[in-house]
Motif scaffolding. Structure first.
Motif, PDB file in Angstrom:
ATOM      1  N   LEU A   1       0.856  -1.174   0.000  1.00 59.57           N
ATOM      2  CA  LEU A   1       0.000   0.000   0.000  1.00 59.57           C
ATOM      3  C   LEU A   1       0.897   1.230   0.000  1.00 59.57           C
ATOM      4  N   GLU A   2       0.630   2.149  -0.916  1.00 54.02           N
ATOM      5  CA  GLU A   2       1.340   3.432  -0.939  1.00 54.02           C
ATOM      6  C   GLU A   2       0.303   4.538  -0.965  1.00 54.02           C
ATOM      7  N   TRP A   3       0.552   5.573  -0.188  1.00 51.01           N
ATOM      8  CA  TRP A   3      -0.330   6.739  -0.206  1.00 51.01           C
ATOM      9  C   TRP A   3       0.543   7.970  -0.327  1.00 51.01           C
ATOM     10  N   VAL A   4       0.436   8.659  -1.451  1.00 54.55           N
ATOM     11  CA  VAL A   4       1.208   9.866  -1.720  1.00 54.55           C
ATOM     12  C   VAL A   4       0.304  11.074  -1.496  1.00 54.55           C
ATOM     13  N   LYS A   5       0.809  12.069  -0.817  1.00 57.20           N
ATOM     14  CA  LYS A   5       0.054  13.293  -0.480  1.00 57.20           C
ATOM     15  C   LYS A   5      -1.110  12.992   0.458  1.00 57.20           C
ATOM     16  N   TYR A   6      -0.854  12.154   1.440  1.00 55.98           N
ATOM     17  CA  TYR A   6      -1.830  11.833   2.475  1.00 55.98           C
ATOM     18  C   TYR A   6      -2.065  13.079   3.317  1.00 55.98           C
ATOM     19  N   GLU A   7      -3.348  13.444   3.486  1.00 53.84           N
ATOM     20  CA  GLU A   7      -3.675  14.660   4.231  1.00 53.84           C
ATOM     21  C   GLU A   7      -4.213  14.381   5.624  1.00 53.84           C
ATOM     22  N   GLY A   8      -4.531  13.132   5.923  1.00 52.94           N
ATOM     23  CA  GLY A   8      -5.018  12.783   7.251  1.00 52.94           C
ATOM     24  C   GLY A   8      -6.485  13.100   7.468  1.00 52.94           C
ATOM     25  N   GLY A   9      -7.232  13.312   6.391  1.00 51.67           N
ATOM     26  CA  GLY A   9      -8.670  13.551   6.508  1.00 51.67           C
ATOM     27  C   GLY A   9      -9.372  12.311   7.026  1.00 51.67           C
ATOM     28  N   GLU A  10     -10.565  12.492   7.551  1.00 47.76           N
ATOM     29  CA  GLU A  10     -11.297  11.384   8.169  1.00 47.76           C
ATOM     30  C   GLU A  10     -11.481  10.211   7.209  1.00 47.76           C
TER      31      GLU A  10
ATOM     32  N   LYS B   1       2.544  16.602  10.759  1.00 51.15           N
ATOM     33  CA  LYS B   1       3.084  15.304  10.344  1.00 51.15           C
ATOM     34  C   LYS B   1       3.240  14.366  11.541  1.00 51.15           C
ATOM     35  N   LEU B   2       3.691  14.902  12.667  1.00 53.30           N
ATOM     36  CA  LEU B   2       3.847  14.087  13.866  1.00 53.30           C
ATOM     37  C   LEU B   2       2.495  13.561  14.335  1.00 53.30           C
ATOM     38  N   GLU B   3       1.471  14.404  14.294  1.00 49.72           N
ATOM     39  CA  GLU B   3       0.132  13.986  14.696  1.00 49.72           C
ATOM     40  C   GLU B   3      -0.376  12.868  13.784  1.00 49.72           C
ATOM     41  N   MET B   4      -0.149  13.005  12.467  1.00 52.54           N
ATOM     42  CA  MET B   4      -0.556  11.952  11.522  1.00 52.54           C
ATOM     43  C   MET B   4       0.184  10.656  11.812  1.00 52.54           C
ATOM     44  N   LEU B   5       1.475  10.759  12.074  1.00 55.32           N
ATOM     45  CA  LEU B   5       2.284   9.575  12.371  1.00 55.32           C
ATOM     46  C   LEU B   5       1.753   8.858  13.607  1.00 55.32           C
ATOM     47  N   LYS B   6       1.430   9.606  14.642  1.00 54.01           N
ATOM     48  CA  LYS B   6       0.883   9.005  15.864  1.00 54.01           C
ATOM     49  C   LYS B   6      -0.414   8.262  15.559  1.00 54.01           C
TER      50      LYS B   6
ATOM     51  N   THR C   1       3.413   2.401   2.866  1.00 47.51           N
ATOM     52  CA  THR C   1       4.194   3.639   2.860  1.00 47.51           C
ATOM     53  C   THR C   1       3.235   4.810   2.720  1.00 47.51           C
ATOM     54  N   ILE C   2       3.258   5.703   3.684  1.00 45.43           N
ATOM     55  CA  ILE C   2       2.385   6.866   3.681  1.00 45.43           C
ATOM     56  C   ILE C   2       3.268   8.111   3.629  1.00 45.43           C
ATOM     57  N   SER C   3       3.028   8.958   2.623  1.00 40.61           N
ATOM     58  CA  SER C   3       3.776  10.211   2.475  1.00 40.61           C
ATOM     59  C   SER C   3       2.824  11.373   2.696  1.00 40.61           C
ATOM     60  N   ALA C   4       3.123  12.198   3.668  1.00 38.46           N
ATOM     61  CA  ALA C   4       2.239  13.304   4.029  1.00 38.46           C
ATOM     62  C   ALA C   4       2.270  14.420   2.996  1.00 38.46           C
ATOM     63  N   ALA C   5       1.123  15.041   2.809  1.00 32.98           N
ATOM     64  CA  ALA C   5       1.032  16.212   1.930  1.00 32.98           C
ATOM     65  C   ALA C   5       1.583  17.437   2.650  1.00 32.98           C
ATOM     66  N   SER C   6       1.401  17.467   3.947  1.00 32.52           N
ATOM     67  CA  SER C   6       1.804  18.623   4.740  1.00 32.52           C
ATOM     68  C   SER C   6       3.313  18.625   5.005  1.00 32.52           C
ATOM     69  N   THR C   7       3.881  19.816   5.050  1.00 33.29           N
ATOM     70  CA  THR C   7       5.291  19.950   5.430  1.00 33.29           C
ATOM     71  C   THR C   7       5.415  20.434   6.869  1.00 33.29           C
ATOM     72  N   ASP C   8       4.295  20.728   7.506  1.00 33.19           N
ATOM     73  CA  ASP C   8       4.274  21.182   8.898  1.00 33.19           C
ATOM     74  C   ASP C   8       4.677  20.017   9.811  1.00 33.19           C
ATOM     75  N   PRO C   9       5.799  20.143  10.539  1.00 31.09           N
ATOM     76  CA  PRO C   9       6.273  19.020  11.353  1.00 31.09           C
ATOM     77  C   PRO C   9       5.298  18.611  12.464  1.00 31.09           C
ATOM     78  N   VAL C  10       4.565  19.550  13.012  1.00 30.41           N
ATOM     79  CA  VAL C  10       3.609  19.223  14.074  1.00 30.41           C
ATOM     80  C   VAL C  10       2.454  18.398  13.503  1.00 30.41           C
TER      81      VAL C  10
ATOM     82  N   LEU D   1       5.332  -0.501   8.314  1.00 26.73           N
ATOM     83  CA  LEU D   1       4.704   0.793   8.064  1.00 26.73           C
ATOM     84  C   LEU D   1       5.768   1.877   8.031  1.00 26.73           C
ATOM     85  N   THR D   2       5.809   2.617   6.910  1.00 26.34           N
ATOM     86  CA  THR D   2       6.756   3.715   6.742  1.00 26.34           C
ATOM     87  C   THR D   2       5.972   4.997   6.558  1.00 26.34           C
ATOM     88  N   PHE D   3       6.345   6.024   7.317  1.00 22.89           N
ATOM     89  CA  PHE D   3       5.694   7.333   7.200  1.00 22.89           C
ATOM     90  C   PHE D   3       6.756   8.343   6.826  1.00 22.89           C
ATOM     91  N   ASP D   4       6.411   9.203   5.847  1.00 21.36           N
ATOM     92  CA  ASP D   4       7.411  10.128   5.340  1.00 21.36           C
ATOM     93  C   ASP D   4       6.813  11.514   5.227  1.00 21.36           C
TER      94      ASP D   4
END
Length: 173
Positions: free
Chosen positions: A111-120, A151-156, A140-149, A170-173
């Motif tokens: 599973l790959e997710w590019v530009k994951y935004e963390g929406g419901e 991204k950390l919340e999404m990772l959690k 592998t999940i790659s966040a759309a956001s560059t905001d470190p806070v 599981l890889t988060f980027d």
């Protein structure tokens, strides 16, 4: 077209379903479609092992469930938002399917997710796949956001999701 191997459809036409019967033998499919309302029941992608689905349209979740149901050998699933989301459009709501598609249980490995935004709807779709994919080896999940806070919340949130496969990395980027 029984020998077609790869198809990329980025369709702005509301009735693209006539094409599906012609490409049902495809092994790799990349899709961005505006609607799933007329998805052709009975179309089965017996050879499909790679699916990329664009998440820019409001119907992407319905289309995903149709394609998972009709792709019994799918091994690789990728989500990516190729186009900007129109601000006036509501995001889709996840409706848990009554049964888990065969490919999720028996063949999905990546599973790959590019530009994951963390929406419901994104969280619920990822949770469903991780919870039910017995053969999943890598997510592998790659966040759309560059905001470190953010991204950390999404990772959690992602790290606390239960996984069916004990061998899934599981890889988060």
């Amino acid at each position: 077209m029984p020998e077609i191997v790869y198809a990329y459809l980025d369709v702005n036409y509301w009735h693209p379903w006539k094409i599906f019967g012609s490409i049902s033998s495809v092994k790799q499919l990349e899709l961005c479609l505006p609607s799933s309302k007329e998805y052709p029941v009975g179309t089965v992608f017996h050879n499909l092992v790679y699916l990329m689905l664009c998440t820019c349209e409001t119907e992407w979740l319905n289309l995903l469930l149709c394609l998972l149901r009709d792709s019994p050998k799918l091994k690789f699933l990728r989500f990516e938002q190729y186009h900007p989301i129109r601000p006036s459009e509501e995001r889709p709501c996840w409706s848990e399917p009554s049964s888990v598609p065969e490919c999720v249980v028996s063949s999905l490995e990546t599973l790959e997710w590019v530009k994951y935004e963390g929406g419901e709807e994104e969280k619920e779709a990822v949770a469903f796949i991780l919870r039910n994919a017995r053969c999943l080896k890598k997510a592998t999940i790659s966040a759309a956001s560059t905001d470190p806070v953010k991204k950390l919340e999404m990772l959690k949130e992602l790290s606390f999701l239960s996984r069916c496969s004990g061998t899934c990395h599981l890889t988060f980027d």
